[in-house]
Design a protein around this motif. Structure first.
Motif, mmCIF file in Angstrom:
data_model
loop_
_atom_site.group_PDB
_atom_site.id
_atom_site.type_symbol
_atom_site.label_atom_id
_atom_site.label_comp_id
_atom_site.label_asym_id
_atom_site.label_seq_id
_atom_site.Cartn_x
_atom_site.Cartn_y
_atom_site.Cartn_z
ATOM 1 N N SER A 1 46.555 28.015 13.576
ATOM 2 C CA SER A 1 47.459 27.165 14.338
ATOM 3 C C SER A 1 48.908 27.444 13.947
ATOM 4 C CB SER A 1 47.130 25.690 14.086
ATOM 5 O OG SER A 1 48.085 24.843 14.697
ATOM 6 N N SER A 2 49.795 27.273 14.903
ATOM 7 C CA SER A 2 51.226 27.447 14.618
ATOM 8 C C SER A 2 51.857 26.121 14.186
ATOM 9 C CB SER A 2 51.950 27.978 15.858
ATOM 10 O OG SER A 2 51.796 27.078 16.940
ATOM 11 N N LYS A 3 51.077 25.050 14.252
ATOM 12 C CA LYS A 3 51.561 23.722 13.894
ATOM 13 C C LYS A 3 50.860 23.241 12.625
ATOM 14 C CE LYS A 3 53.892 22.996 17.819
ATOM 15 N NZ LYS A 3 55.317 22.608 17.927
ATOM 16 N N ALA A 4 51.499 22.277 11.930
ATOM 17 C CA ALA A 4 50.890 21.685 10.737
ATOM 18 C C ALA A 4 49.660 20.879 11.143
ATOM 19 C CB ALA A 4 51.900 20.783 10.033
ATOM 20 N N LEU A 5 48.565 21.141 10.473
ATOM 21 C CA LEU A 5 47.294 20.514 10.833
ATOM 22 C C LEU A 5 46.925 19.385 9.885
ATOM 23 C CD1 LEU A 5 45.154 23.696 11.631
ATOM 24 C CD2 LEU A 5 46.342 22.179 13.243
ATOM 25 N N THR B 1 41.433 21.276 16.486
ATOM 26 C CA THR B 1 42.444 20.920 15.495
ATOM 27 C C THR B 1 43.139 19.621 15.848
ATOM 28 O OG1 THR B 1 44.087 22.269 16.665
ATOM 29 C CG2 THR B 1 42.889 23.317 14.869
ATOM 30 N N GLU B 2 43.461 18.884 14.803
ATOM 31 C CA GLU B 2 44.210 17.640 14.950
ATOM 32 C C GLU B 2 45.525 17.839 14.205
ATOM 33 O OE1 GLU B 2 42.380 14.262 13.169
ATOM 34 O OE2 GLU B 2 43.828 12.841 13.973
ATOM 35 N N LEU B 3 46.634 17.569 14.870
ATOM 36 C CA LEU B 3 47.937 17.824 14.271
ATOM 37 C C LEU B 3 48.360 16.717 13.322
ATOM 38 C CD1 LEU B 3 49.950 19.150 17.355
ATOM 39 C CD2 LEU B 3 48.644 20.453 15.660
ATOM 40 N N SER B 4 49.123 17.099 12.296
ATOM 41 C CA SER B 4 49.666 16.112 11.376
ATOM 42 C C SER B 4 50.696 15.263 12.096
ATOM 43 C CB SER B 4 50.343 16.817 10.191
ATOM 44 O OG SER B 4 49.399 17.411 9.359
ATOM 45 N N GLY B 5 50.644 13.966 11.843
ATOM 46 C CA GLY B 5 51.628 13.065 12.418
ATOM 47 C C GLY B 5 51.506 12.887 13.909
ATOM 48 N N ALA B 6 50.372 13.247 14.440
ATOM 49 C CA ALA B 6 50.204 13.148 15.895
ATOM 50 C C ALA B 6 50.187 11.696 16.350
ATOM 51 C CB ALA B 6 48.948 13.863 16.336
ATOM 52 N N GLY B 7 49.742 10.806 15.472
ATOM 53 C CA GLY B 7 49.721 9.397 15.839
ATOM 54 C C GLY B 7 48.526 8.999 16.667
ATOM 55 N N SER B 8 47.782 9.936 17.100
ATOM 56 C CA SER B 8 46.579 9.616 17.853
ATOM 57 C C SER B 8 45.545 10.687 17.568
ATOM 58 C CB SER B 8 46.866 9.543 19.356
ATOM 59 O OG SER B 8 47.192 10.823 19.866
ATOM 60 N N TYR B 9 44.327 10.331 17.804
ATOM 61 C CA TYR B 9 43.248 11.267 17.525
ATOM 62 C C TYR B 9 43.050 12.139 18.744
ATOM 63 C CZ TYR B 9 38.564 12.971 16.518
ATOM 64 O OH TYR B 9 37.467 13.752 16.300
ATOM 65 N N GLN B 10 43.540 13.353 18.712
ATOM 66 C CA GLN B 10 43.429 14.252 19.842
ATOM 67 C C GLN B 10 43.047 15.621 19.315
ATOM 68 O OE1 GLN B 10 46.719 14.285 22.556
ATOM 69 N NE2 GLN B 10 46.399 16.424 23.126
#
Lengths: 112, 113
Positions: free
Chosen positions: A24-28, A90-99
């Motif tokens: 992933s290119s984003k923090a997970l 993958t679930e992103l850090s700080g996403a605020g929701s479970y996606q």
């Protein structure tokens, strides 16, 4: 933000090992692994939370490298039943929701 | 114990019509998520509901809507169907939001003609 899986497809003979990668290119925050057989629902394999942990289930294990934002699924001594398409979600850090965002999948074929 | 059940299993609709898909989660599970899976691709997140409230929404047009009922079952509604809406629609249930495994139903195969 779709994770990238590699390889796209792999063919193994029974007893051989395989590694499937998910980047992933984003923090997970977490990585989920599923296996889907043709015409069936995805089946949960394991979940890894950030912290660099490694998990195992029978001859299938996985690791999560938080620094690289990468997870790898290890299949050892493959069996015919391992055939199917493997997806990482993958679930992103700080996403605020479970996606969960799923990759395009890795098709694994195990032949006798 | 019964797993996640979805109905109907297959559906054929005409462009412009409306469709309602239903999902019953595993007993005791309070979270339901909906995914769209196009052939050859991974599931794409549409909605997540927890305790009857929307907790997440994916990048889908407003033609897609959903709700969760007091018994935690859920409906996915799609209005003004397009050919591109043809896909397998999967429902997943989990005990809680995040950090937990999700169990998928067999899906509803929607074909728009």
């Amino acid at each position: 933000q779709q994770p990238v899986q590699s390889p796209q497809a792999v063919i193994l003979r029974e007893g051989e090992d395989a590694v499937i990668n998910c980047s992933s290119s984003k923090a997970l925050y977490s990585v989920h692994w599923y296996r889907q057989k043709h015409g069936e629902a995805p089946v949960f394999l394991m979940i890894l939370l950030k912290g660099g942990e490694q998990k195992g289930h029978d001859k299938i294990s996985a690791s999560f490298n938080e620094k690289k934002q990468q997870s790898s699924l290890y299949l050892t001594a493959s069996q015919l039943s391992y055939s199917g398409t493997y997806f990482c979600g993958t679930e992103l850090s700080g996403a605020g929701s479970y996606q969960l965002t799923f990759g395009k999948g890795t098709k694994l074929s195990v032949i006798p | 114990d019964a797993g996640v059940t979805q109905s109907p299993t297959h559906l054929i609709k005409t462009r412009g019509q409306h469709v309602t898909l239903r999902c019953s989660p595993i007993s005791g599970h309070k979270s339901v998520s909906w995914y769209q899976q196009v052939l050859g691709q991974g599931p794409q997140f549409i909605f997540q509901y927890y305790e009857k409230e929307e907790r997440g929404r994916g990048n889908f047009p407003d033609r897609f809507s959903a709700r969760q009922f007091p018994n935690y079952s859920s409906e996915l509604n799609v209005n003004a169907l397009l050919l591109g809406d043809s896909a397998l629609y999967l429902c997943a249930s989990s005990l809680q939001v995040g950090d937990t495994e999700a169990f998928f139903g067999q899906g509803t195969r929607l074909t728009v003609v």
